[in-house]
Design a protein around this motif. Structure first.
Motif, PDB file in Angstrom:
ATOM      1  N   VAL A   1      11.474   1.655   2.655  1.00 22.06           N
ATOM      2  CA  VAL A   1      11.995   1.031   1.336  1.00 22.06           C
ATOM      3  C   VAL A   1      10.986   1.467   0.305  1.00 22.06           C
ATOM      4  N   PRO A   2       9.720   1.427   0.366  1.00 19.42           N
ATOM      5  CA  PRO A   2       8.988   2.122  -0.707  1.00 19.42           C
ATOM      6  C   PRO A   2       9.121   3.610  -1.214  1.00 19.42           C
ATOM      7  N   PHE A   3       9.487   4.226  -0.174  1.00 21.35           N
ATOM      8  CA  PHE A   3       9.947   5.610  -0.665  1.00 21.35           C
ATOM      9  C   PHE A   3      11.113   5.736  -1.600  1.00 21.35           C
ATOM     10  N   VAL A   4      12.014   4.881  -1.003  1.00 21.40           N
ATOM     11  CA  VAL A   4      13.401   4.805  -1.606  1.00 21.40           C
ATOM     12  C   VAL A   4      13.337   4.124  -3.000  1.00 21.40           C
ATOM     13  N   MET A   5      12.432   2.836  -2.989  1.00 19.65           N
ATOM     14  CA  MET A   5      12.403   2.254  -4.142  1.00 19.65           C
ATOM     15  C   MET A   5      11.502   3.234  -5.361  1.00 19.65           C
TER      16      MET A   5
ATOM     17  N   ASN B   1       0.825  -1.338   0.081  1.00 18.26           N
ATOM     18  CA  ASN B   1       0.144  -0.026   0.010  1.00 18.26           C
ATOM     19  C   ASN B   1       1.090   1.263   0.006  1.00 18.26           C
ATOM     20  N   SER B   2       1.903   1.441   0.767  1.00 18.89           N
ATOM     21  CA  SER B   2       2.769   2.433   0.878  1.00 18.89           C
ATOM     22  C   SER B   2       3.527   2.629  -0.447  1.00 18.89           C
ATOM     23  N   LEU B   3       4.143   1.425  -0.922  1.00 20.15           N
ATOM     24  CA  LEU B   3       4.637   1.255  -2.440  1.00 20.15           C
ATOM     25  C   LEU B   3       3.743   1.879  -3.407  1.00 20.15           C
ATOM     26  N   SER B   4       2.601   1.472  -3.337  1.00 14.33           N
ATOM     27  CA  SER B   4       1.526   2.208  -4.332  1.00 14.33           C
ATOM     28  C   SER B   4       1.464   3.587  -4.381  1.00 14.33           C
ATOM     29  N   PHE B   5       1.357   4.194  -3.078  1.00 17.48           N
ATOM     30  CA  PHE B   5       1.240   5.442  -3.057  1.00 17.48           C
ATOM     31  C   PHE B   5       2.542   6.324  -3.538  1.00 17.48           C
ATOM     32  N   TRP B   6       3.668   5.760  -3.234  1.00 15.37           N
ATOM     33  CA  TRP B   6       4.897   6.557  -3.497  1.00 15.37           C
ATOM     34  C   TRP B   6       5.138   6.306  -5.190  1.00 15.37           C
ATOM     35  N   MET B   7       4.785   5.226  -5.764  1.00 13.89           N
ATOM     36  CA  MET B   7       4.880   5.070  -7.064  1.00 13.89           C
ATOM     37  C   MET B   7       3.930   6.007  -7.759  1.00 13.89           C
TER      38      MET B   7
ATOM     39  N   TRP C   1       6.707   7.595 -19.244  1.00 13.64           N
ATOM     40  CA  TRP C   1       7.151   7.238 -18.073  1.00 13.64           C
ATOM     41  C   TRP C   1       6.383   7.694 -16.657  1.00 13.64           C
ATOM     42  N   GLY C   2       5.897   8.730 -17.137  1.00 14.50           N
ATOM     43  CA  GLY C   2       5.156   9.197 -15.754  1.00 14.50           C
ATOM     44  C   GLY C   2       3.852   8.235 -15.396  1.00 14.50           C
ATOM     45  N   ILE C   3       3.279   8.172 -16.514  1.00 14.85           N
ATOM     46  CA  ILE C   3       1.968   7.175 -16.482  1.00 14.85           C
ATOM     47  C   ILE C   3       2.118   5.702 -16.184  1.00 14.85           C
ATOM     48  N   GLN C   4       3.466   5.234 -16.637  1.00 22.51           N
ATOM     49  CA  GLN C   4       3.879   3.735 -16.494  1.00 22.51           C
ATOM     50  C   GLN C   4       4.108   3.600 -14.754  1.00 22.51           C
ATOM     51  N   ILE C   5       4.944   4.595 -14.266  1.00 24.06           N
ATOM     52  CA  ILE C   5       5.260   4.377 -13.055  1.00 24.06           C
ATOM     53  C   ILE C   5       4.250   4.581 -11.985  1.00 24.06           C
ATOM     54  N   SER C   6       3.189   5.704 -12.108  1.00 25.93           N
ATOM     55  CA  SER C   6       2.041   5.668 -11.560  1.00 25.93           C
ATOM     56  C   SER C   6       1.092   4.789 -11.773  1.00 25.93           C
ATOM     57  N   GLY C   7       1.099   4.000 -12.776  1.00 27.21           N
ATOM     58  CA  GLY C   7       0.266   2.862 -13.231  1.00 27.21           C
ATOM     59  C   GLY C   7       0.502   1.937 -12.342  1.00 27.21           C
ATOM     60  N   ILE C   8       1.675   1.297 -12.236  1.00 24.77           N
ATOM     61  CA  ILE C   8       2.332   0.296 -11.260  1.00 24.77           C
ATOM     62  C   ILE C   8       1.463   0.413  -9.918  1.00 24.77           C
ATOM     63  N   GLY C   9       1.403   1.788  -9.346  1.00 25.32           N
ATOM     64  CA  GLY C   9       0.918   1.796  -8.366  1.00 25.32           C
ATOM     65  C   GLY C   9      -0.779   1.584  -8.099  1.00 25.32           C
ATOM     66  N   SER C  10      -1.143   2.072  -9.270  1.00 24.93           N
ATOM     67  CA  SER C  10      -2.748   1.927  -9.321  1.00 24.93           C
ATOM     68  C   SER C  10      -2.982   0.422  -9.300  1.00 24.93           C
ATOM     69  N   LEU C  11      -2.240  -0.482 -10.301  1.00 22.84           N
ATOM     70  CA  LEU C  11      -2.680  -1.807 -10.467  1.00 22.84           C
ATOM     71  C   LEU C  11      -2.575  -2.716  -8.908  1.00 22.84           C
ATOM     72  N   ALA C  12      -1.379  -2.140  -8.313  1.00 24.38           N
ATOM     73  CA  ALA C  12      -1.152  -2.781  -6.893  1.00 24.38           C
ATOM     74  C   ALA C  12      -2.127  -2.312  -5.971  1.00 24.38           C
TER      75      ALA C  12
END
Length: 662
Positions: free
Chosen positions: A599-603, A142-148, A192-203
């Motif tokens: 780790v989510p923020f750093v990743m 959940n944290s990783l999704s937000f930061w992505m 790349w902006g949409i791809q990275i945020s899209g990973i978070g949305s799918l998660a």
């Protein structure tokens, strides 16, 4: 040497436009101010430990909402700039290139970086509380999704001042979005902006499906779930099937641009219409992804402020899930004019009309819930009432657009612009505003000022109709979208001026909302009951704001609207069912909770670095970013101290403090 640096800086930074220069200066001043405030008040550690590394679903939800409000401001400013240009087209306030960039970023920001995070914010805050859970199924994810999402949004937004914004439209149709049509880096920022945020949305979609299916309180069968939770389930089901299509489509476009492939270039054997089919196979379900939770919000609010059970609960569940299903069979109505033939157009016209039926069912359910109810009209209910006529008009114009022969007239005109703003503002934005006002006390422990909220409400609604009703007429008069100027003799200017006035009224409404929040914080009045609106669902059974662990004892659910029914039994002097009484009287136990993680923020930061490297084709930065992502994964894999227990004594102190507030 100096000339090379000068050439690089002119390519790297966007120069020559006073509006962009002003934005660059504002961003720099804001960043300096933030760093100064955090340093002066010694809040860096607090920021890191309490927010940046938090896996608490409530704090993650608040961060989503803050991000969405910032994006609403950015997207709203873009809209006002466009309206100013269209009101006085001869002045060329925005040149064609700048206008293209602004309407592209406006669409992307409002859908993907405003509506989606506002939706995810409410998911995070409300769903675990409604189903009697202590957190989501996967707090780290959940944290990783937000930061992505956040770093993807930042990568997209930085293009405004570095490299240049994308300007191929919000869905980036090729060949304009290909390397020949968009040789600059703006389109790569888009990808790349949409791809990275899209990973978070799918998660996030995966996370909430598992949370709802596996973490409900004992006794809460699926058909006893609150309607908002059902709407989240239907939305997340749509997400997990739709977002992979977006990811693959944009990856194919990236390969076209980066490696010289020809998936979508006609002269190389590809087909740009394949892209348009693929992007709308995601794009139309995306509309329902953001509107379905709004339907759930309206269902909760109508029931709460009518003091009645929701009329037609089962039909509402069926409507939500059927919309989720049928949303994947309507995409081609976005391009009836492409020439697929009468049979294809007829099929998608019928499916589009078909999906209007379950949507209409919900409107009648809400009306029948209000019928003979004990109605009250605080701000959340006002937004709900305003939604109904607005969405009905939007729905009817959508049915008009679904008639394939008529769509040849409406296609690409301002009639279409008016329609989708009618459903996305009147449905999505009004719905999420209603949800924000409704659950704000649960988030922060105080209500927002009602008087200022009503000023904002009326400015939003009056401004909305003044802005978008003239656009239906403009569309029928032949005005097409995506043009920044037109001749005076077309007769379009008076209605465009009226529309621009409406846009500024909505801007004033936003300022009222900012004032409302600031005023409510300054004159803070703690909400002491935890049950601000005499609510019906489990989130109102605990203190406001909710404690870290949500529930000291996991509740046992026996009925739909369980908290309301429990209150009614107490008023009648009846005893709770034995299993409920036993759960409430059980001794407190240590509560198992997830530990915070950086780790989510750093990743996600490394994903940002990798994306920035792909945009500029800097191999060293790509390697650094992807290497950082891999190292972050390894660090997570070998981290074993990922949870802890809250001792009983601490739970008792927290509960005693909450009872004292009561």
């Amino acid at each position: 040497m100096w000339d090379k640096i000068k050439d690089f800086s002119s390519e790297f930074f966007v120069t020559g436009d006073p509006l962009i220069l002003g934005a660059q200066v504002s961003i720099a001043i804001t960043m300096v101010a933030i760093v100064f405030i955090l340093t002066y008040f010694k809040k860096w550690r607090w920021l890191w430990t309490e927010w940046l590394t938090s896996v608490d679903h409530k704090k993650i939800g608040i961060m989503y909402i803050i991000a969405s409000i910032l994006m609403l401001f950015r997207g709203g400013v873009d809209a006002l700039l466009m309206r100013m240009q269209l009101a006085v087209p001869q002045v060329e306030f925005l040149n064609a290139e700048h206008y293209n960039a602004i309407f592209t970023t406006h669409g992307v920001i409002m859908i993907l970086f405003m509506a989606m995070p506002l939706m995810f914010g409410l998911f995070n805050i409300v769903v675990p509380l409604q189903i009697g859970a202590r957190d989501v199924a996967f707090p780290f994810l959940n944290s990783l999704s937000f930061w992505m999402f956040f770093f993807g949004a930042m990568l997209f937004n930085v293009s405004f001042v570095i490299g240049g914004s994308p300007d191929a439209g919000w869905l980036a149709y090729p060949p304009l979005s290909g390397l020949s049509g968009s040789p600059g880096v703006g389109q790569d920022f888009y990808i790349w902006g949409i791809q990275i945020s899209g990973i978070g949305s799918l998660a996030t979609g995966i996370n909430f499906i598992v949370t709802i299916l596996k973490m409900r309180a004992p006794g809460m069968k699926l058909m006893k779930m609150p309607m908002f939770t059902w709407s989240v389930l239907s939305s997340c089901t749509t997400i997990i099937f739709a977002f992979p299509i977006l990811t693959v489509t944009l990856f194919l476009l990236f390969i076209d641009r980066y490696l010289g492939a020809h998936f979508f270039t006609l002269d190389g054997g590809g087909n740009p219409m394949m892209y348009i089919n693929l992007i709308w196979m995601w794009g139309h379900p995306e509309v329902y992804i953001v509107i379905l939770p709004a339907f759930g919000i309206f269902s909760e609010i109508v029931s709460a402020f009518s003091k009645k059970k929701l009329f037609g609960y089962k039909s509402m569940v069926f409507a939500l899930m059927s919309i989720s299903f049928f949303s994947f069979f309507t995409w081609a109505h976005h391009f009836f004019t492409m020439g697929s033939g009468a049979n294809v157009n007829a099929f998608f016209a019928v499916t589009t009309m078909l999906i209007a039926i379950p949507t209409g069912v919900k409107v009648f359910n809400w009306l029948f819930t209000m019928y003979r109810g004990k109605l009250s009209f605080p701000t959340p209910m006002m937004w709900t009432i305003a939604f109904i006529p607005c969405f009905v008009i939007g729905g009817m114009t959508g049915v008009l657009l679904s008639v394939a022969p008529a769509d040849f007239q409406f296609h690409n005109s301002y009639f279409l612009i008016a329609h989708f703003h009618q459903v996305l503002i009147g449905g999505v934005v009004f719905g999420y505003f209603a949800g924000l006002y409704y659950w704000w006390p649960k988030m922060f422990g105080f209500k927002l000022h009602e008087g200022l909220g009503k000023w904002a409400f009326w400015f939003w609604n009056i401004g909305f109709y003044v802005c978008f009703m003239p656009q239906y007429a403009l569309g029928l008069m032949g005005m097409t979208r995506r043009f920044n100027e037109y001749n005076f003799d077309m007769g379009w200017q008076p209605l465009n001026v009226v529309s621009t006035v409406g846009g500024f009224l909505m801007g004033i409404a936003f300022l009222f909302q900012v004032w409302q929040i600031a005023h409510s914080i300054k004159f803070y009045k703690k909400e002491k009951t935890g049950d601000t609106w005499d609510g019906r669902t489990l989130e109102w059974s605990i203190p406001s704001p909710a404690p870290m662990y949500n529930f000291a004892r996991i509740p046992v659910v026996t009925e739909q609207d369980d908290w309301w029914e429990k209150k009614q039994r107490r008023l009648r002097g009846e005893a709770d069912p034995p299993e409920v009484a036993q759960a409430e009287q059980a001794p407190l136990e240590p509560i198992h909770m997830p530990r915070n993680s950086g780790v989510p923020f750093v990743m996600s930061s490394f994903w940002f670095i990798a994306g920035f490297g792909f945009v500029w084709d800097w191999k060293w930065m790509i390697v650094l970013g992807l290497g950082g992502v891999i190292v972050s994964m390894l660090v997570r894999s070998f981290t074993y101290n990922t949870d802890y227990y809250i001792p009983v004594e601490e739970v008792e102190r927290t509960e005693a403090a909450a009872r004292g507030a009561h």
